[in-house]
Design a protein around this motif. Structure first.
Motif, PDB file in Angstrom:
ATOM      1  N   VAL A 151      65.639 -35.108 -40.883  1.00  0.00           N
ATOM      2  CA  VAL A 151      64.511 -34.175 -41.051  1.00  0.00           C
ATOM      3  C   VAL A 151      63.241 -34.822 -40.520  1.00  0.00           C
ATOM      4  O   VAL A 151      62.484 -34.216 -39.737  1.00  0.00           O
ATOM      5  CB  VAL A 151      64.325 -33.767 -42.527  1.00  0.00           C
ATOM      6  CG1 VAL A 151      63.022 -32.987 -42.710  1.00  0.00           C
ATOM      7  CG2 VAL A 151      65.505 -32.922 -43.004  1.00  0.00           C
ATOM      8  N   TYR A 152      62.984 -36.065 -40.924  1.00  0.00           N
ATOM      9  CA  TYR A 152      61.766 -36.753 -40.481  1.00  0.00           C
ATOM     10  C   TYR A 152      61.811 -37.020 -38.979  1.00  0.00           C
ATOM     11  O   TYR A 152      60.780 -36.986 -38.293  1.00  0.00           O
ATOM     12  CB  TYR A 152      61.577 -38.054 -41.254  1.00  0.00           C
ATOM     13  CG  TYR A 152      61.369 -37.867 -42.732  1.00  0.00           C
ATOM     14  CD1 TYR A 152      60.866 -36.671 -43.250  1.00  0.00           C
ATOM     15  CD2 TYR A 152      61.680 -38.875 -43.641  1.00  0.00           C
ATOM     16  CE1 TYR A 152      60.684 -36.497 -44.607  1.00  0.00           C
ATOM     17  CE2 TYR A 152      61.499 -38.705 -45.008  1.00  0.00           C
ATOM     18  CZ  TYR A 152      60.997 -37.516 -45.484  1.00  0.00           C
ATOM     19  OH  TYR A 152      60.813 -37.334 -46.829  1.00  0.00           O
ATOM     20  N   TRP A 153      62.993 -37.319 -38.464  1.00  0.00           N
ATOM     21  CA  TRP A 153      63.151 -37.503 -37.021  1.00  0.00           C
ATOM     22  C   TRP A 153      62.726 -36.232 -36.297  1.00  0.00           C
ATOM     23  O   TRP A 153      61.959 -36.283 -35.328  1.00  0.00           O
ATOM     24  CB  TRP A 153      64.605 -37.833 -36.687  1.00  0.00           C
ATOM     25  CG  TRP A 153      64.905 -37.831 -35.215  1.00  0.00           C
ATOM     26  CD1 TRP A 153      64.682 -38.844 -34.333  1.00  0.00           C
ATOM     27  CD2 TRP A 153      65.464 -36.746 -34.449  1.00  0.00           C
ATOM     28  NE1 TRP A 153      65.074 -38.466 -33.062  1.00  0.00           N
ATOM     29  CE2 TRP A 153      65.560 -37.188 -33.108  1.00  0.00           C
ATOM     30  CE3 TRP A 153      65.898 -35.468 -34.768  1.00  0.00           C
ATOM     31  CZ2 TRP A 153      66.069 -36.376 -32.091  1.00  0.00           C
ATOM     32  CZ3 TRP A 153      66.406 -34.656 -33.757  1.00  0.00           C
ATOM     33  CH2 TRP A 153      66.485 -35.115 -32.438  1.00  0.00           C
ATOM     34  N   GLN A 154      63.177 -35.105 -36.780  1.00  0.00           N
ATOM     35  CA  GLN A 154      62.849 -33.842 -36.115  1.00  0.00           C
ATOM     36  C   GLN A 154      61.348 -33.550 -36.160  1.00  0.00           C
ATOM     37  O   GLN A 154      60.741 -33.236 -35.137  1.00  0.00           O
ATOM     38  CB  GLN A 154      63.640 -32.689 -36.741  1.00  0.00           C
ATOM     39  CG  GLN A 154      63.509 -31.370 -35.983  1.00  0.00           C
ATOM     40  CD  GLN A 154      62.211 -30.652 -36.240  1.00  0.00           C
ATOM     41  OE1 GLN A 154      61.782 -30.502 -37.382  1.00  0.00           O
ATOM     42  NE2 GLN A 154      61.539 -30.216 -35.180  1.00  0.00           N
ATOM     43  N   VAL A 155      60.758 -33.649 -37.338  1.00  0.00           N
ATOM     44  CA  VAL A 155      59.339 -33.269 -37.428  1.00  0.00           C
ATOM     45  C   VAL A 155      58.447 -34.234 -36.638  1.00  0.00           C
ATOM     46  O   VAL A 155      57.403 -33.834 -36.113  1.00  0.00           O
ATOM     47  CB  VAL A 155      58.869 -33.163 -38.902  1.00  0.00           C
ATOM     48  CG1 VAL A 155      59.607 -32.056 -39.619  1.00  0.00           C
ATOM     49  CG2 VAL A 155      59.015 -34.477 -39.649  1.00  0.00           C
ATOM     50  N   SER A 156      58.864 -35.487 -36.515  1.00  0.00           N
ATOM     51  CA  SER A 156      58.037 -36.445 -35.766  1.00  0.00           C
ATOM     52  C   SER A 156      58.229 -36.316 -34.262  1.00  0.00           C
ATOM     53  O   SER A 156      57.346 -36.694 -33.484  1.00  0.00           O
ATOM     54  CB  SER A 156      58.343 -37.881 -36.206  1.00  0.00           C
ATOM     55  OG  SER A 156      59.681 -38.240 -35.883  1.00  0.00           O
ATOM     56  N   HIS A 157      59.386 -35.767 -33.828  1.00  0.00           N
ATOM     57  CA  HIS A 157      59.651 -35.642 -32.401  1.00  0.00           C
ATOM     58  C   HIS A 157      59.426 -34.230 -31.870  1.00  0.00           C
ATOM     59  O   HIS A 157      59.492 -34.019 -30.649  1.00  0.00           O
ATOM     60  CB  HIS A 157      61.078 -36.095 -32.081  1.00  0.00           C
ATOM     61  CG  HIS A 157      61.253 -37.584 -32.131  1.00  0.00           C
ATOM     62  ND1 HIS A 157      61.321 -38.273 -33.311  1.00  0.00           N
ATOM     63  CD2 HIS A 157      61.346 -38.510 -31.143  1.00  0.00           C
ATOM     64  CE1 HIS A 157      61.461 -39.565 -33.057  1.00  0.00           C
ATOM     65  NE2 HIS A 157      61.470 -39.740 -31.759  1.00  0.00           N
ATOM     66  N   THR A 187      62.101 -30.009 -48.090  1.00  0.00           N
ATOM     67  CA  THR A 187      62.475 -30.968 -49.132  1.00  0.00           C
ATOM     68  C   THR A 187      62.179 -30.394 -50.515  1.00  0.00           C
ATOM     69  O   THR A 187      63.009 -30.493 -51.442  1.00  0.00           O
ATOM     70  CB  THR A 187      61.714 -32.292 -48.941  1.00  0.00           C
ATOM     71  OG1 THR A 187      61.968 -32.792 -47.626  1.00  0.00           O
ATOM     72  CG2 THR A 187      62.160 -33.333 -49.957  1.00  0.00           C
ATOM     73  N   TYR A 188      61.015 -29.778 -50.677  1.00  0.00           N
ATOM     74  CA  TYR A 188      60.657 -29.174 -51.968  1.00  0.00           C
ATOM     75  C   TYR A 188      61.658 -28.091 -52.357  1.00  0.00           C
ATOM     76  O   TYR A 188      62.146 -28.062 -53.506  1.00  0.00           O
ATOM     77  CB  TYR A 188      59.243 -28.586 -51.895  1.00  0.00           C
ATOM     78  CG  TYR A 188      58.908 -27.751 -53.108  1.00  0.00           C
ATOM     79  CD1 TYR A 188      58.613 -28.357 -54.331  1.00  0.00           C
ATOM     80  CD2 TYR A 188      58.916 -26.357 -53.047  1.00  0.00           C
ATOM     81  CE1 TYR A 188      58.334 -27.600 -55.460  1.00  0.00           C
ATOM     82  CE2 TYR A 188      58.639 -25.587 -54.171  1.00  0.00           C
ATOM     83  CZ  TYR A 188      58.349 -26.217 -55.371  1.00  0.00           C
ATOM     84  OH  TYR A 188      58.091 -25.464 -56.490  1.00  0.00           O
ATOM     85  N   LEU A 189      61.963 -27.192 -51.440  1.00  0.00           N
ATOM     86  CA  LEU A 189      62.878 -26.092 -51.746  1.00  0.00           C
ATOM     87  C   LEU A 189      64.282 -26.607 -52.056  1.00  0.00           C
ATOM     88  O   LEU A 189      64.966 -26.084 -52.947  1.00  0.00           O
ATOM     89  CB  LEU A 189      62.919 -25.106 -50.581  1.00  0.00           C
ATOM     90  CG  LEU A 189      61.629 -24.317 -50.319  1.00  0.00           C
ATOM     91  CD1 LEU A 189      61.761 -23.501 -49.031  1.00  0.00           C
ATOM     92  CD2 LEU A 189      61.296 -23.406 -51.503  1.00  0.00           C
ATOM     93  N   ALA A 190      64.714 -27.633 -51.319  1.00  0.00           N
ATOM     94  CA  ALA A 190      66.038 -28.203 -51.570  1.00  0.00           C
ATOM     95  C   ALA A 190      66.107 -28.827 -52.954  1.00  0.00           C
ATOM     96  O   ALA A 190      67.099 -28.673 -53.678  1.00  0.00           O
ATOM     97  CB  ALA A 190      66.364 -29.242 -50.493  1.00  0.00           C
ATOM     98  N   ALA A 232      68.632 -30.827 -42.713  1.00  0.00           N
ATOM     99  CA  ALA A 232      68.504 -31.468 -41.396  1.00  0.00           C
ATOM    100  C   ALA A 232      68.945 -30.498 -40.306  1.00  0.00           C
ATOM    101  O   ALA A 232      68.289 -30.380 -39.263  1.00  0.00           O
ATOM    102  CB  ALA A 232      69.335 -32.748 -41.349  1.00  0.00           C
ATOM    103  N   ASP A 233      70.046 -29.799 -40.538  1.00  0.00           N
ATOM    104  CA  ASP A 233      70.524 -28.822 -39.557  1.00  0.00           C
ATOM    105  C   ASP A 233      69.526 -27.684 -39.382  1.00  0.00           C
ATOM    106  O   ASP A 233      69.258 -27.243 -38.261  1.00  0.00           O
ATOM    107  CB  ASP A 233      71.879 -28.261 -40.011  1.00  0.00           C
ATOM    108  CG  ASP A 233      72.942 -29.333 -40.114  1.00  0.00           C
ATOM    109  OD1 ASP A 233      73.387 -29.824 -39.065  1.00  0.00           O
ATOM    110  OD2 ASP A 233      73.307 -29.701 -41.250  1.00  0.00           O
TER     111      ASP A 233
END
Length: 281
Positions: A99-105, A75-78, A159-160
């Motif tokens: 993004v949050y879905w991925q990091v939490s799962h 997120t920071y880099l984007a 996200a990708d």
């Protein structure tokens, strides 16, 4: 200049892929989890959580800025570059949602890795639980990608990037991409991007184990290949979601009846606890 601290694991590779896709200069400090570099005082001064990746942006406004946790870094880099994350509106929050879905799962997928490949003895319940949960996540992704080329905002986003580095390990998670054709097509599109290709090879290609002085790369590969084909560890996922991951419907119904009985007679908890053998410390 941005310094990245990482290893050849899914989360650090997200950051090198972003940097390559964005065409940014960076310095990569390759560290070894086998030597516990992440627990050494010099790294804990950068990331007190003792996990990879972490970055230091030496050119940040107001002076050098340290960021850790892969979702926060992306997120920071984007936001810093204005790339791969819409500035506002629906597309921005759809991207952040995935993004949050991925990091939490990710822990479900990581636990599938661990129990399928790295435990001394097979633990069927844990293997089944996390393989089933991994399959559920892949079914969700496959459904979402039915009429989409990318996960969010109708374009390639962070996200990708976030999702790709974990899907690279689908075989470790007990998943066959042939069962998820939309994910498979997306995965192929991702793999054709030059920045993704280059970033995936930092600090070295996937499924290589170079900075492991106490491990032989070929021996590790042989051990993983053995686990991936051994019936005690290579337990397939159920084709459909179960009421409780890792159990059959029959087992679930039996457990439910026990709970209903205990709810009516709570004193049974005390009796059962007295009858259960005590574990030795």
């Amino acid at each position: 200049m941005i310094t990245i601290y990482g290893c050849a694991a899914p989360n650090p590779k997200k950051i090198s892929i972003f940097m390559e896709e964005a065409g940014l200069e960076y310095e990569y400090v390759s560290m070894s989890v086998h030597e516990l570099d992440q627990k050494k005082p010099e790294f804990l001064a950068i990331n007190p959580n003792g996990r990879f990746p972490a970055i230091i942006d030496h050119d940040a406004e107001g002076g050098p800025l340290t960021v850790w946790e892969s979702g926060a870094i992306l997120t920071y880099l984007a936001e810093k570059t204005g790339k791969f994350l819409p500035k506002d509106g629906h597309g921005r929050y759809e991207t952040l949602q995935w993004v949050y879905w991925q990091v939490s799962h990710a822990p479900y997928l990581g636990n599938a890795h661990y129990y399928r490949l790295f435990t001394p003895k097979p633990r069927r319940l844990e293997i089944k639980r996390f393989t089933n949960e991994s399959a559920r996540l892949y079914r969700l992704m496959n459904k979402h990608l039915e009429e989409r080329q990318w996960f969010a905002a109708g374009e390639f986003t962070i996200a990708d990037i976030s999702i790709y580095t974990w899907v690279q390990y689908h075989e470790w998670q007990g998943q066959d991409l042939a069962d998820f054709p939309n994910v498979e097509a997306w995965f192929k599109r991702m793999g054709e991007r030059p920045g993704v290709q280059k970033g995936s090879n930092v600090p070295y290609p996937i499924f290589e184990y170079k900075p492991s002085p106490n491990r032989d790369t070929e021996a590790v590969k042989a051990a993983i290949k053995y686990r991936l084909s051994h019936p005690s560890w290579a337990i397939p996922a159920d084709k459909e979601d179960q009421a409780i991951a890792g159990t059959s419907q029959k087992e679930y119904e039996k457990a439910k009846k026990r709970l209903q009985m205990l709810a009516k007679m709570p004193w049974l908890f005390d009796v059962l606890s007295m009858l259960s053998p005590r574990r030795k410390n």
